[in-house]
Design a protein around this motif. Structure first.
Motif, PDB file in Angstrom:
ATOM      1  N   PRO A  37      54.102  65.617  39.419  1.00 26.99           N
ATOM      2  CA  PRO A  37      53.724  66.475  38.439  1.00 26.99           C
ATOM      3  C   PRO A  37      52.421  67.549  39.227  1.00 26.99           C
ATOM      4  CG  PRO A  37      53.874  64.463  37.682  1.00 26.99           C
ATOM      5  CD  PRO A  37      53.908  64.191  38.931  1.00 26.99           C
ATOM      6  N   GLY A  38      52.631  68.869  39.039  1.00 25.77           N
ATOM      7  CA  GLY A  38      51.359  69.643  39.559  1.00 25.77           C
ATOM      8  C   GLY A  38      51.543  69.937  40.969  1.00 25.77           C
ATOM      9  N   TYR A  39      52.704  69.303  41.646  1.00 28.79           N
ATOM     10  CA  TYR A  39      52.905  69.583  43.013  1.00 28.79           C
ATOM     11  C   TYR A  39      54.276  69.894  43.411  1.00 28.79           C
ATOM     12  CZ  TYR A  39      51.861  68.675  48.060  1.00 28.79           C
ATOM     13  OH  TYR A  39      51.615  68.949  49.398  1.00 28.79           O
ATOM     14  N   VAL A  40      54.967  70.637  42.466  1.00 24.74           N
ATOM     15  CA  VAL A  40      56.117  71.058  42.647  1.00 24.74           C
ATOM     16  C   VAL A  40      56.284  72.393  43.106  1.00 24.74           C
ATOM     17  CG1 VAL A  40      58.650  71.727  41.599  1.00 24.74           C
ATOM     18  CG2 VAL A  40      57.076  69.718  41.021  1.00 24.74           C
ATOM     19  N   GLU A  41      57.105  72.814  44.434  1.00 27.26           N
ATOM     20  CA  GLU A  41      57.250  73.840  44.905  1.00 27.26           C
ATOM     21  C   GLU A  41      57.769  74.941  43.841  1.00 27.26           C
ATOM     22  OE1 GLU A  41      58.481  73.866  48.768  1.00 27.26           O
ATOM     23  OE2 GLU A  41      56.794  72.546  49.360  1.00 27.26           O
ATOM     24  N   MET A  42      57.181  76.094  43.691  1.00 27.50           N
ATOM     25  CA  MET A  42      57.911  76.998  43.066  1.00 27.50           C
ATOM     26  C   MET A  42      59.073  77.724  43.852  1.00 27.50           C
ATOM     27  SD  MET A  42      56.582  76.973  40.024  1.00 27.50           S
ATOM     28  CE  MET A  42      57.020  78.519  39.280  1.00 27.50           C
ATOM     29  N   ASP A  43      60.144  78.080  43.166  1.00 28.59           N
ATOM     30  CA  ASP A  43      61.269  78.589  43.692  1.00 28.59           C
ATOM     31  C   ASP A  43      61.270  80.235  43.498  1.00 28.59           C
ATOM     32  OD1 ASP A  43      63.863  79.273  45.197  1.00 28.59           O
ATOM     33  OD2 ASP A  43      65.132  78.608  43.490  1.00 28.59           O
ATOM     34  N   THR A  44      60.446  80.889  44.157  1.00 29.15           N
ATOM     35  CA  THR A  44      60.125  82.168  43.827  1.00 29.15           C
ATOM     36  C   THR A  44      61.255  83.223  44.494  1.00 29.15           C
ATOM     37  OG1 THR A  44      58.918  82.505  45.696  1.00 29.15           O
ATOM     38  CG2 THR A  44      57.654  82.048  43.762  1.00 29.15           C
ATOM     39  N   LYS A  45      61.648  84.294  43.571  1.00 28.20           N
ATOM     40  CA  LYS A  45      62.535  85.037  44.203  1.00 28.20           C
ATOM     41  C   LYS A  45      62.104  86.519  44.120  1.00 28.20           C
ATOM     42  CE  LYS A  45      66.251  82.066  42.735  1.00 28.20           C
ATOM     43  NZ  LYS A  45      67.534  82.207  41.547  1.00 28.20           N
ATOM     44  N   ASP A  46      62.482  87.508  44.811  1.00 24.88           N
ATOM     45  CA  ASP A  46      62.110  88.837  45.068  1.00 24.88           C
ATOM     46  C   ASP A  46      62.841  89.488  43.870  1.00 24.88           C
ATOM     47  OD1 ASP A  46      60.806  88.479  47.549  1.00 24.88           O
ATOM     48  OD2 ASP A  46      62.427  88.975  48.854  1.00 24.88           O
TER      49      ASP A  46
END
Length: 315
Positions: A37-46
């Motif tokens: 928890p709190g250390y999950v990488e965000m799957d950001t998209k353009d």
């Protein structure tokens, strides 16, 4: 990431393990799955352009008209008054997007590759008129200072058809359900829910005020949740507990957009069927109308939105 736990083998091995070994196994498992928890990488998209849904694709593929229609949209309001469904707390956000008029204008612009409708700005008519006043004042000032004749602005175009309507219904939890299983503290479950949004669209003759055609479109909004977990005693004073899950919600604004696109498509067919307007190629028009008559809804690609249409010929 989905974690699969061998049922009996995992329980037997963990029960025989020492507390230090248990802590090491848990730390390694969680770190390997990036589930701390709190250390999950965000799957950001353009950012992306508008989503080309099936309804939008079919709308763009409409055969061209004999001549474009000049239409105006003043309002397309949310008439439901419903707030977003909440669990154990009050939710003050609206259940559907308040940008229905903008979505309708965009759908009209996309119809037939922008060949079907010439959409005239009416939602922002006040600011448009104010801007024209500023231009007129600037021209008069320049003409007076230089002794020129004031050139008037061209008149605004007028629409022959007024499009009106709105979001007339939003029903939450029209269908709910799920399934699950648990054995020796190890289990998984799945839950789903369906909502429904309805829009109404009508075409009105500006000449005599008669309603030329009207359609109602309904779109289902689907939500689903999958969860898995382990809850088991590993010692007389120790408990092993793991949880994982994912929830998928169909975007409400996208569902509303599809319903409006389906309504515009159906309105074009309803008006063509009753000879209010016509396609450039009558053969293609007959094919589309025949397919609509067979299925009761609009053609392939729009099955996810149910459409009911009616039309009335103006004198």
């Amino acid at each position: 990431m989905t974690v699969n736990f061998p049922r009996l083998r995992l329980v037997q091995q963990v029960r025989r393990a020492k507390p230090a070994l248990i802590a090491l196994i848990l730390a390694g498992s969680l770190a390997g799955c990036d589930f701390v928890p709190g250390y999950v990488e965000m799957d950001t998209k353009d950012p992306t352009p508008q989503v080309a849904t099936n309804t939008l694709t079919e709308l763009r593929a409409l055969p061209p008209p004999k001549r474009p229609l000049y239409v105006a949209v003043y309002r397309f309001d949310d008439m439901t008054g419903q707030n977003k469904p909440g669990g154990a707390y009050a939710e003050y956000s609206k259940a559907v997007s308040q940008g229905g008029a903008t979505m309708l204008v965009n759908a009209l612009r996309e119809a037939g590759g922008s060949d079907w409708f010439n959409v005239l700005e009416r939602e922002q008519l006040g600011p448009l008129l104010e801007e024209r006043k500023l231009i007129r004042a600037a021209r008069e000032t320049f003409a007076n200072e230089n002794g020129f004749e004031v050139q008037p602005l061209p008149a605004l175009l007028n629409a022959g058809i007024l499009l009106a309507g709105g979001v007339i219904g939003y029903d939450s939890n029209t269908t709910t359900g799920g399934s699950g299983a648990r054995y020796l503290g190890i289990g998984a479950n799945q839950q789903y829910r369906e909502d429904n949004v309805s829009v109404y669209l009508r075409a009105i003759s500006v000449t005599n005020g008669r309603i030329l055609a009207s359609v109602v479109a309904n779109k289902t909004i689907f939500s689903m949740s999958n969860q898995a977990g382990v809850f088991s005693y590993v010692a007389t004073d120790g408990i092993l507990e793991l949880e994982s899950g994912i929830t998928t919600n169909e975007p409400r604004h996208l569902a509303l957009k599809q319903a409006i696109e389906s309504a515009v498509y159906a309105l074009v067919l309803a008006g063509s069927e009753d000879k209010l307007w016509s396609f450039k190629d009558p053969k293609k028009a007959r094919q589309l109308i025949a397919k609509k008559a067979e299925t009761g809804v609009v053609p392939v690609g729009l099955q996810d939105a149910t459409v009911v249409a009616s039309a009335q010929v103006t004198e």
